[in-house]
Design a protein around this motif. Structure first.
Motif, PDB file in Angstrom:
ATOM      1  N   VAL A   1       0.835  -1.205   0.000  1.00  0.00           N
ATOM      2  CA  VAL A   1       0.000   0.000   0.000  1.00  0.00           C
ATOM      3  C   VAL A   1       0.868   1.253   0.000  1.00  0.00           C
ATOM      4  O   VAL A   1       0.567   2.227  -0.701  1.00  0.00           O
ATOM      5  CB  VAL A   1      -0.956  -0.013   1.218  1.00  0.00           C
ATOM      6  CG1 VAL A   1      -1.678   1.328   1.346  1.00  0.00           C
ATOM      7  CG2 VAL A   1      -1.973  -1.139   1.087  1.00  0.00           C
ATOM      8  N   TYR A   2       1.949   1.235   0.776  1.00  0.00           N
ATOM      9  CA  TYR A   2       2.853   2.396   0.809  1.00  0.00           C
ATOM     10  C   TYR A   2       3.456   2.661  -0.566  1.00  0.00           C
ATOM     11  O   TYR A   2       3.580   3.816  -0.991  1.00  0.00           O
ATOM     12  CB  TYR A   2       3.959   2.164   1.835  1.00  0.00           C
ATOM     13  CG  TYR A   2       4.974   3.277   1.886  1.00  0.00           C
ATOM     14  CD1 TYR A   2       4.714   4.445   2.600  1.00  0.00           C
ATOM     15  CD2 TYR A   2       6.191   3.174   1.203  1.00  0.00           C
ATOM     16  CE1 TYR A   2       5.638   5.480   2.634  1.00  0.00           C
ATOM     17  CE2 TYR A   2       7.114   4.203   1.239  1.00  0.00           C
ATOM     18  CZ  TYR A   2       6.836   5.349   1.959  1.00  0.00           C
ATOM     19  OH  TYR A   2       7.749   6.373   1.986  1.00  0.00           O
TER      20      TYR A   2
ATOM     21  N   CYS B   1       0.180   3.523  -3.106  1.00  0.00           N
ATOM     22  CA  CYS B   1      -0.948   4.374  -2.711  1.00  0.00           C
ATOM     23  C   CYS B   1      -1.083   5.613  -3.577  1.00  0.00           C
ATOM     24  O   CYS B   1      -2.200   6.036  -3.910  1.00  0.00           O
ATOM     25  CB  CYS B   1      -0.843   4.746  -1.239  1.00  0.00           C
ATOM     26  SG  CYS B   1       0.614   5.728  -0.847  1.00  0.00           S
TER      27      CYS B   1
ATOM     28  N   CYS C   1      -4.553   6.810   2.622  1.00  0.00           N
ATOM     29  CA  CYS C   1      -3.369   5.943   2.578  1.00  0.00           C
ATOM     30  C   CYS C   1      -2.758   5.793   3.960  1.00  0.00           C
ATOM     31  O   CYS C   1      -2.409   4.678   4.384  1.00  0.00           O
ATOM     32  CB  CYS C   1      -2.344   6.513   1.612  1.00  0.00           C
ATOM     33  SG  CYS C   1      -2.858   6.499  -0.112  1.00  0.00           S
TER      34      CYS C   1
ATOM     35  N   THR D   1      -4.911   3.601   6.248  1.00  0.00           N
ATOM     36  CA  THR D   1      -4.844   2.196   5.833  1.00  0.00           C
ATOM     37  C   THR D   1      -3.536   1.547   6.256  1.00  0.00           C
ATOM     38  O   THR D   1      -3.508   0.432   6.787  1.00  0.00           O
ATOM     39  CB  THR D   1      -5.007   2.086   4.307  1.00  0.00           C
ATOM     40  OG1 THR D   1      -6.254   2.661   3.917  1.00  0.00           O
ATOM     41  CG2 THR D   1      -4.967   0.625   3.865  1.00  0.00           C
TER      42      THR D   1
END
Length: 207
Positions: A50-51, A54, A64, A67
């Motif tokens: 995700v990082y 995002c 972001c 999450t």
């Protein structure tokens, strides 16, 4: 048995009253806790993915950040309370006694010579690989965010370093013992390396 060092207390006690007989008889190479093994990697790998993606998936920094922090928090709880206990027989936590003194407790499952380990070698490799690799990735992210002046991401990557680094440190303490043991291991390793280099130089023929 209770051992003390300069900063905290370390309690060496057994994890459980009884182990699962069926898991004891299974082969070392078999993954005996597939759900725990999956979630040991799922939350931490998902946070990294995700990082990285995002900014491609959404323009909302807040979404972001929330999450990633939720994934890191779930990972911290799962690794500290579930996967370490099931996969490698280790557990750590902090408790406060009646006098208000804080105690760090590091537990390791005691294995007798007559019976095999209840955790498999495959699970142990998965556990330590995920435990060591992911904090190193977050450290790289921290330096990257710092040098690229992405100040808004520093809080997120620092959270990743702190939460996953805390689990790494706790389980290393569970595995090798007190801080004194850590220091003695490092000193012994450096001493062996120095002795090996010295012997190698003495074995080299004079020119």
């Amino acid at each position: 048995m209770l051992r003390q060092d300069s900063s905290d207390d370390i309690e060496d006690v057994s994890l459980f009253d009884a182990d699962d007989d069926a898991s004891r008889r299974s082969k070392k190479s078999k993954i005996r806790h597939p759900v725990a093994s999956f979630f040991h990697l799922f939350f931490r790998v998902s946070a990294i993915v995700v990082y990285l993606l995002c900014e491609l998936l959404t323009s909302s920094f807040i979404a972001c950040m929330v999450t990633i922090i939720l994934l890191l928090s779930c990972d911290f709880w799962a690794v500290k309370n579930v996967t370490g206990r099931l996969m490698v027989g280790l557990r750590w936590w902090n408790q406060v006694d009646d006098d208000g003194k804080s105690h760090w407790v590091f537990e390791a499952r005691k294995v007798s010579a007559q019976r095999s380990k209840s955790s498999s070698e495959a699970e142990s490799r998965i556990f330590w690989l995920g435990l060591i690799t992911c904090p190193m990735i977050w450290v790289i992210f921290a330096f990257s965010a710092l040098f690229s002046f992405k100040v808004k991401w520093l809080a997120v990557v620092v959270m990743g370093v702190v939460l996953q680094g805390a689990n790494l440190y706790g389980y290393i303490r569970c595995k090798v013992g007190s801080r004194k043991n850590l220091t003695s291991m490092a000193t012994s390793y450096l001493g062996k390396q120095f002795l090996r280099q010295t012997v190698a130089k003495e074995d080299q023929p004079a020119s």
